[in-house]
Write a protein that holds these residues in place. Structure first.
Motif, PDB file in Angstrom:
ATOM      1  N   GLY A  72       1.052  -1.213  -0.191  1.00 10.69           N
ATOM      2  CA  GLY A  72       0.162  -0.636  -0.226  1.00 10.69           C
ATOM      3  C   GLY A  72       0.827   1.180  -0.007  1.00 10.69           C
ATOM      4  N   SER A  73       2.314   1.745   1.076  1.00  4.53           N
ATOM      5  CA  SER A  73       2.286   1.917   1.502  1.00  4.53           C
ATOM      6  C   SER A  73       4.170   2.457   0.351  1.00  4.53           C
ATOM      7  CB  SER A  73       2.567   2.474   2.810  1.00  4.53           C
ATOM      8  OG  SER A  73       3.326   1.685   3.111  1.00  4.53           O
ATOM      9  N   GLU A  74       4.390   3.529   0.022  1.00  2.00           N
ATOM     10  CA  GLU A  74       5.525   3.967  -0.390  1.00  2.00           C
ATOM     11  C   GLU A  74       6.876   3.831  -0.052  1.00  2.00           C
ATOM     12  OE1 GLU A  74       4.149   6.134   0.409  1.00  2.00           O
ATOM     13  OE2 GLU A  74       4.876   8.416   1.168  1.00  2.00           O
ATOM     14  N   GLN A  75       6.896   3.512   1.541  1.00  2.00           N
ATOM     15  CA  GLN A  75       8.560   3.479   1.967  1.00  2.00           C
ATOM     16  C   GLN A  75       9.246   1.996   2.209  1.00  2.00           C
ATOM     17  OE1 GLN A  75       5.431   4.254   4.232  1.00  2.00           O
ATOM     18  NE2 GLN A  75       6.369   5.817   5.027  1.00  2.00           N
ATOM     19  N   PRO A  76       8.281   0.688   2.192  1.00  2.00           N
ATOM     20  CA  PRO A  76       8.735  -0.705   1.527  1.00  2.00           C
ATOM     21  C   PRO A  76       8.743  -0.675   0.587  1.00  2.00           C
ATOM     22  CG  PRO A  76       6.057  -0.877   2.266  1.00  2.00           C
ATOM     23  CD  PRO A  76       6.773   0.397   2.390  1.00  2.00           C
ATOM     24  N   LEU A  77       8.279  -0.073  -0.561  1.00  2.00           N
ATOM     25  CA  LEU A  77       8.382  -0.375  -2.732  1.00  2.00           C
ATOM     26  C   LEU A  77      10.428   1.126  -2.292  1.00  2.00           C
ATOM     27  CD1 LEU A  77       5.380   1.202  -3.787  1.00  2.00           C
ATOM     28  CD2 LEU A  77       6.799  -0.528  -2.991  1.00  2.00           C
ATOM     29  N   GLU A  78      10.400   1.924  -1.418  1.00  2.00           N
ATOM     30  CA  GLU A  78      11.514   2.349  -2.172  1.00  2.00           C
ATOM     31  C   GLU A  78      12.732   1.481  -1.220  1.00  2.00           C
ATOM     32  OE1 GLU A  78      12.246   5.806   0.840  1.00  2.00           O
ATOM     33  OE2 GLU A  78      13.844   6.436  -0.560  1.00  2.00           O
ATOM     34  N   LEU A  79      12.186   0.949  -0.215  1.00  2.00           N
ATOM     35  CA  LEU A  79      13.508   0.362   0.657  1.00  2.00           C
ATOM     36  C   LEU A  79      13.635  -0.896  -0.271  1.00  2.00           C
ATOM     37  CD1 LEU A  79      12.074   0.255   3.876  1.00  2.00           C
ATOM     38  CD2 LEU A  79      13.813   1.083   3.029  1.00  2.00           C
ATOM     39  N   GLY A  80      13.051  -1.499  -1.612  1.00  3.69           N
ATOM     40  CA  GLY A  80      12.697  -2.440  -2.136  1.00  3.69           C
ATOM     41  C   GLY A  80      12.243  -3.872  -1.620  1.00  3.69           C
ATOM     42  N   ILE A  81      11.340  -3.883  -1.060  1.00  6.50           N
ATOM     43  CA  ILE A  81      10.102  -5.214  -0.961  1.00  6.50           C
ATOM     44  C   ILE A  81      10.507  -5.881  -1.926  1.00  6.50           C
ATOM     45  CG2 ILE A  81       8.360  -4.385  -0.412  1.00  6.50           C
ATOM     46  CD1 ILE A  81       7.268  -5.866   2.029  1.00  6.50           C
ATOM     47  N   VAL A  82       9.981  -5.223  -3.291  1.00  5.57           N
ATOM     48  CA  VAL A  82       9.712  -5.808  -4.809  1.00  5.57           C
ATOM     49  C   VAL A  82      10.559  -6.606  -5.094  1.00  5.57           C
ATOM     50  CG1 VAL A  82       9.219  -5.363  -7.022  1.00  5.57           C
ATOM     51  CG2 VAL A  82       7.569  -4.730  -5.448  1.00  5.57           C
ATOM     52  N   ASP A  83      12.164  -6.532  -4.510  1.00  7.09           N
ATOM     53  CA  ASP A  83      13.363  -7.235  -5.569  1.00  7.09           C
ATOM     54  C   ASP A  83      13.313  -7.961  -4.412  1.00  7.09           C
ATOM     55  OD1 ASP A  83      14.861  -4.648  -6.435  1.00  7.09           O
ATOM     56  OD2 ASP A  83      13.213  -4.072  -5.742  1.00  7.09           O
ATOM     57  N   LEU A  84      13.254  -8.146  -2.779  1.00  8.75           N
ATOM     58  CA  LEU A  84      13.219  -9.011  -2.238  1.00  8.75           C
ATOM     59  C   LEU A  84      12.057 -10.457  -2.075  1.00  8.75           C
ATOM     60  CD1 LEU A  84      14.967  -9.584   0.815  1.00  8.75           C
ATOM     61  CD2 LEU A  84      12.666  -8.615   1.768  1.00  8.75           C
ATOM     62  N   PHE A  85      11.170 -10.170  -2.683  1.00 10.93           N
ATOM     63  CA  PHE A  85      10.117 -10.680  -2.636  1.00 10.93           C
ATOM     64  C   PHE A  85      10.242 -11.990  -3.955  1.00 10.93           C
ATOM     65  CE2 PHE A  85       6.338 -11.056   0.151  1.00 10.93           C
ATOM     66  CZ  PHE A  85       6.621 -10.304   1.425  1.00 10.93           C
ATOM     67  N   ARG A  86      10.433 -10.835  -4.271  1.00  7.86           N
ATOM     68  CA  ARG A  86      10.849 -11.783  -6.324  1.00  7.86           C
ATOM     69  C   ARG A  86      12.043 -12.541  -5.922  1.00  7.86           C
ATOM     70  NH1 ARG A  86       9.492  -6.396 -10.525  1.00  7.86           N
ATOM     71  NH2 ARG A  86       7.539  -6.196 -10.601  1.00  7.86           N
ATOM     72  N   ALA A  87      13.304 -12.246  -5.302  1.00  4.82           N
ATOM     73  CA  ALA A  87      14.105 -12.596  -5.072  1.00  4.82           C
ATOM     74  C   ALA A  87      13.855 -14.405  -4.629  1.00  4.82           C
ATOM     75  CB  ALA A  87      15.340 -11.991  -4.329  1.00  4.82           C
ATOM     76  N   ALA A  88      12.757 -14.420  -3.668  1.00  5.19           N
ATOM     77  CA  ALA A  88      12.374 -15.438  -3.235  1.00  5.19           C
ATOM     78  C   ALA A  88      11.274 -15.896  -3.687  1.00  5.19           C
ATOM     79  CB  ALA A  88      12.242 -15.444  -1.636  1.00  5.19           C
TER      80      ALA A  88
END
Ligand code: AMP
Ligand code: GLY
Length: 426
Positions: A72-88
């Motif tokens: 929902g919010s921008e902070q986790p996106l800026e921290l790279g949550i999508v990269d982390l989840f995709r790698a897993a």
């Protein structure tokens, strides 16, 4: 299937409500959620994890075998949550860290728009007070001017200044007092755009996209757009100032070149893209991009989506969005934000909330919580924006009247709301 929503505002409550309606969804987890998501019951559960605790969120998604995560919010996106989840190998809706720079770095987004000829305000970038002050002092510099910290400042990093003295004060605060720290290492000074603002939301798989209905936010605290900027005090959709002709220009001049440009440059943009527009005599300009849905606009655009939201989200992560229906109800929606007295400055929390029992029976209304918490059995205020009260109607007027009827059913000490949400469009 099981879904994890990340965030705690009314936007995330609306996301929960929208995905929970899908029959294929068996469980919805929301981290950390709020009092409203806690009270949803049934298949919705709050999870006490912060939106920025990326590794804990990934571990939770693995342990619970979450099928799809929505940020929902921008902070986790800026921290790279999508990269982390995709790698897993965990499916997640949102842009990568590199793509989220469209929101996280105003410098990146302005230079990107320049490279791709996307209409936006003219600008200059400064890395120290000296350079900024010499620009501010030039005779040919026209006021008002807009001064922006480049990095994320929770919506507080934009200043509209009407003369040189005000501009110098802001520059001092950014570069010398460092009120936003490193987020203001780069400062963008841009031309003030005239016109009316609107928000357009896109769901994209990187190249193909689907459009939600255009919405209009109300950012100032006071009626008639006066007083301080806030996170948003209310919204309505569809916003009639975004006519089909304007929308066509937005698609051709902004959305398509944005998606193509991000893809060509090597960081395809996926997930939700929020295009904040200024529309001047039918010509759209980008005020800002956000890498997420807007709050409070989500609370009006999601209830107007007729097609299955979860199916569209899944199509956006597996690249089949182009084949997907994305239909809207032919209705209007209005949301009125109820805030704690004193917001956006100092406010108190922990106030008892009373909701009239007959609210539950009211048709075409949705009560989304923002800053609420459960204190035992008692619902209490826990933030600046407390509720986002949404109502649907056959017309905008009907949705406005209905939303305000619902607002009257809710009370807490110091409750404040604007009385003129949607009026601009009438
Ligand atoms: P932003 O965080 O960039 O969206 O800016 C916050 C608000 O400041 C916007 O919603 C506009 O109301 C206003 N704003 C930002 N940039 C400009 C601009 N160049 N011209 C006029 N208003 C602006
Ligand atoms: N509605 C403004 C925002 O979400 O940034």
């Amino acid at each position: 299937m099981k879904i994890l929503i990340i965030g705690s505002g009314a936007r995330e409550h609306a996301l929960c409500w929208s995905v929970a309606r899908s029959e294929r969804v068996t469980e919805v987890f929301v981290a950390p959620g709020n009092g409203g998501t806690a009270l949803m019951g049934g298949k919705v559960h709050n999870v006490p994890l912060k939106a920025t605790a990326l590794h804990d969120l990934l571990q939770f998604a693995k342990d619970k075998e979450i099928d799809l995560t929505v940020v929902g919010s921008e902070q986790p996106l800026e921290l790279g949550i999508v990269d982390l989840f995709r790698a897993a190998q965990k499916l997640i809706v949102g842009p990568t860290k590199a793509a989220a720079r469209l929101e996280a770095s105003k410098l990146f987004s302005k230079e990107f728009m320049d490279r791709h000829g996307i209409p936006t305000a003219g600008y200059h970038v400064f890395r120290d007070a000296q350079g900024a002050n010499s620009f501010i002092g030039q005779q040919e510099t026209l006021y008002p001017l807009v001064i922006k910290a480049s990095g994320l400042c929770a919506g507080k990093g934009v200043f509209i200044v009407s003369d040189k003295g005000e501009a110098q004060k802001v520059i001092r605060e950014l570069f010398e007092d460092r009120i936003f720290g490193d987020a203001a290492n780069e400062v963008v000074i841009e031309e003030f755009l005239q016109g009316q603002e609107a928000s357009v939301f896109v769901l994209t798989d990187g190249l193909r996209y689907r459009l939600f209905l255009p919405a209009q936010d109300h950012k100032r605290i006071g009626d008639g757009d006066t007083g301080k900027n806030t996170g948003g005090m209310g919204a309505y959709a569809p916003a009639s100032l975004v006519t089909p002709e304007v929308m066509q220009k937005v698609e051709e001049r902004i959305i398509l070149p944005t998606l193509q440009g991000m893809s060509e440059e090597g960081y395809p943009y996926t997930g939700f893209l929020y295009v904040g527009l200024m529309i001047n005599q039918g010509e759209p300009f980008v005020v800002e991009y956000n890498a997420r849905l807007g709050d409070p606009e989500t609370q009006v655009v999601l209830p107007l989506l007729k097609s299955d939201f979860v199916a569209a989200l899944l199509a956006s992560v597996d690249g089949t969005l182009g084949d997907h229906p994305f239909e809207m109800h032919r209705k209007s929606a209005t949301t009125v934000v109820m805030a704690s007295g004193g917001y956006p400055d100092h406010y108190e929390t922990g106030k008892q909330i009373t909701i009239a029992e007959d609210l539950a029976a009211m048709e075409d209304c949705l009560l989304f919580h923002a800053g609420t918490a459960c204190d035992g059995d008692q619902l209490v205020t826990a933030g600046g924006r407390v509720f986002s009260v949404t109502a649907l109607g056959e017309t905008l007027v009907e949705s406005i009247e209905r939303a305000y009827r619902v607002v009257e059913k809710i009370s807490f000490d110091g409750a404040y709301y604007r009385k003129d949400i949607g009026k601009k469009a009438l």
